[in-house]
Design a protein around this motif. Sequence first.
Motif, PDB file in Angstrom:
ATOM      1  N   SER A  79       0.841  -1.194   0.000  1.00  0.00           N
ATOM      2  CA  SER A  79       0.000   0.000   0.000  1.00  0.00           C
ATOM      3  C   SER A  79       0.879   1.247   0.000  1.00  0.00           C
ATOM      4  O   SER A  79       1.588   1.517   0.970  1.00  0.00           O
ATOM      5  N   ALA A  81      -0.182   4.222   0.166  1.00  0.00           N
ATOM      6  CA  ALA A  81      -0.734   5.162   1.145  1.00  0.00           C
ATOM      7  C   ALA A  81      -0.198   4.900   2.549  1.00  0.00           C
ATOM      8  O   ALA A  81      -0.092   5.816   3.365  1.00  0.00           O
ATOM      9  N   ASP A  85       5.467   5.968  -2.119  1.00  0.00           N
ATOM     10  CA  ASP A  85       5.081   5.865  -3.517  1.00  0.00           C
ATOM     11  C   ASP A  85       6.057   4.903  -4.192  1.00  0.00           C
ATOM     12  O   ASP A  85       7.232   5.214  -4.369  1.00  0.00           O
ATOM     13  N   SER A 124       2.257   4.805 -12.221  1.00  0.00           N
ATOM     14  CA  SER A 124       1.117   4.560 -11.327  1.00  0.00           C
ATOM     15  C   SER A 124       0.410   5.842 -10.893  1.00  0.00           C
ATOM     16  O   SER A 124      -0.468   5.801 -10.037  1.00  0.00           O
ATOM     17  N   TYR A 164      -6.702  -7.014  -1.679  1.00  0.00           N
ATOM     18  CA  TYR A 164      -7.194  -5.811  -1.001  1.00  0.00           C
ATOM     19  C   TYR A 164      -7.072  -5.868   0.518  1.00  0.00           C
ATOM     20  O   TYR A 164      -7.422  -4.897   1.204  1.00  0.00           O
ATOM     21  N   ARG A 192      -7.755   7.352  -5.350  1.00  0.00           N
ATOM     22  CA  ARG A 192      -7.588   6.478  -4.187  1.00  0.00           C
ATOM     23  C   ARG A 192      -8.389   6.979  -2.988  1.00  0.00           C
ATOM     24  O   ARG A 192      -8.962   6.205  -2.228  1.00  0.00           O
ATOM     25  N   LYS A 195     -11.984   5.669  -2.441  1.00  0.00           N
ATOM     26  CA  LYS A 195     -12.250   4.255  -2.147  1.00  0.00           C
ATOM     27  C   LYS A 195     -12.383   4.056  -0.639  1.00  0.00           C
ATOM     28  O   LYS A 195     -11.404   4.153   0.098  1.00  0.00           O
ATOM     29  N   ASN A 201     -12.478  -1.168  -4.062  1.00  0.00           N
ATOM     30  CA  ASN A 201     -11.192  -1.468  -4.686  1.00  0.00           C
ATOM     31  C   ASN A 201     -11.374  -2.237  -5.994  1.00  0.00           C
ATOM     32  O   ASN A 201     -10.723  -1.941  -6.999  1.00  0.00           O
ATOM     33  N   GLY A 204     -12.871   0.057  -8.524  1.00  0.00           N
ATOM     34  CA  GLY A 204     -11.851   0.995  -8.963  1.00  0.00           C
ATOM     35  C   GLY A 204     -10.911   0.388  -9.990  1.00  0.00           C
ATOM     36  O   GLY A 204     -10.503   1.047 -10.945  1.00  0.00           O
ATOM     37  N   HIS A 205     -10.584  -0.881  -9.821  1.00  0.00           N
ATOM     38  CA  HIS A 205      -9.722  -1.547 -10.800  1.00  0.00           C
ATOM     39  C   HIS A 205     -10.458  -1.739 -12.131  1.00  0.00           C
ATOM     40  O   HIS A 205      -9.864  -1.581 -13.199  1.00  0.00           O
TER      41      HIS A 205
END
Length: 260
Positions: A79, A81, A85, A124, A164, A192, A195, A201, A204-205
Motif C-alpha cells: 500500500s 498510502a 510511492d 502509477s 485488497y 484512491r 475508495k 477497490n 476501482g480496478h
Amino acid sequence: MKIDRERVQNTFAEYTGRYNAADPKIKLKIDHTYRVAELCELIAKDINLNEYETDVAWLTGMLHDVGRFEQIKRYGTFSDAQSVDHANFGADLLFKEGLIDTYVDDFYEDKYGAIVETAIRNHSKFRIDEGLDEYTVMFCNIIRDADKVDIFRVNIDTPPEEIYNVTTYDLKNSTITPEVMAAFDEKHAVLRAYKKTAVDNLAGHIALTFELVYPISTRIAKERGYLDKMMAFESDNDVTRKQFEEIRRKINEYVQSKDR
C-alpha cells in the motif's frame, strides 16, 4: 543505452532473489513484472515502434516495479498510502542510487535514459505529469496500459481478499460508494481517496478500463476475459448487485464503442 535482454532478465532474477520468493506477495510481483514487460512489447509492436524502441518499452516493463520488493521488505505492505510511492521509490533506487548500472550500460548517454526514468515515475500516477513531450508521453502510456492490463489479470488469478487485504464478508456485503460509481458515468479512473469500502477497490480496478490508451490494450483485456471475469463478481448485497449490473452495462458499452 545498450539493452541486452538476457542481462536484464538475469539481473532482475538476481536482484529479486535477495527477497523471499516463497512469499506469495513477492512471487506475485515477480510474475507481474515479466508479464508487464511482455505486454509492453506487444503494445510497442502494435503501434509500429522500431526494434530499439520496442526494447526500450520492454525494459521499462522489466524495471517499473523494482521498488515493490524493497517496499514490502521495509514496510510490510504494498500500500503506497501506508508506506511510500512505489514508483518514485523504485526510480530513486535505480537512478539515484545506481541500481540501473547493473541492468544496462551507457544509460544516460542518450535521450532514452530520461524517457525510461520518466515513464517509471509516472506509471502509477492518476495523471501523467504535465509538460512532457509527446514522444515521452507515448512511452508513459505504454507502461501504464501494460500495467493496468496485468492488474486485471491479477484480479482474476488472485483471491481479492489477498489483493485488497479485506475479509470475504466485507467484500461480499459492502456497497460501492457514490464517488466510485460516478467514475463509471464520467468514464475515468477512481481517485484512491474515494475508495472507502472493500468492494470499492474492485470497482476501482474495473474503472481503469477507461484509462487504456491503445486499442490493443482494451482488446487484450476483453479477449482474454479479464474484464468479464472481474465484472462477474457476485455480491451478497442487493444494492451492490445492481451496482455491478450498471458497471457491466457501462463498461461493455465503452469497450464496444472503442471497437468501432
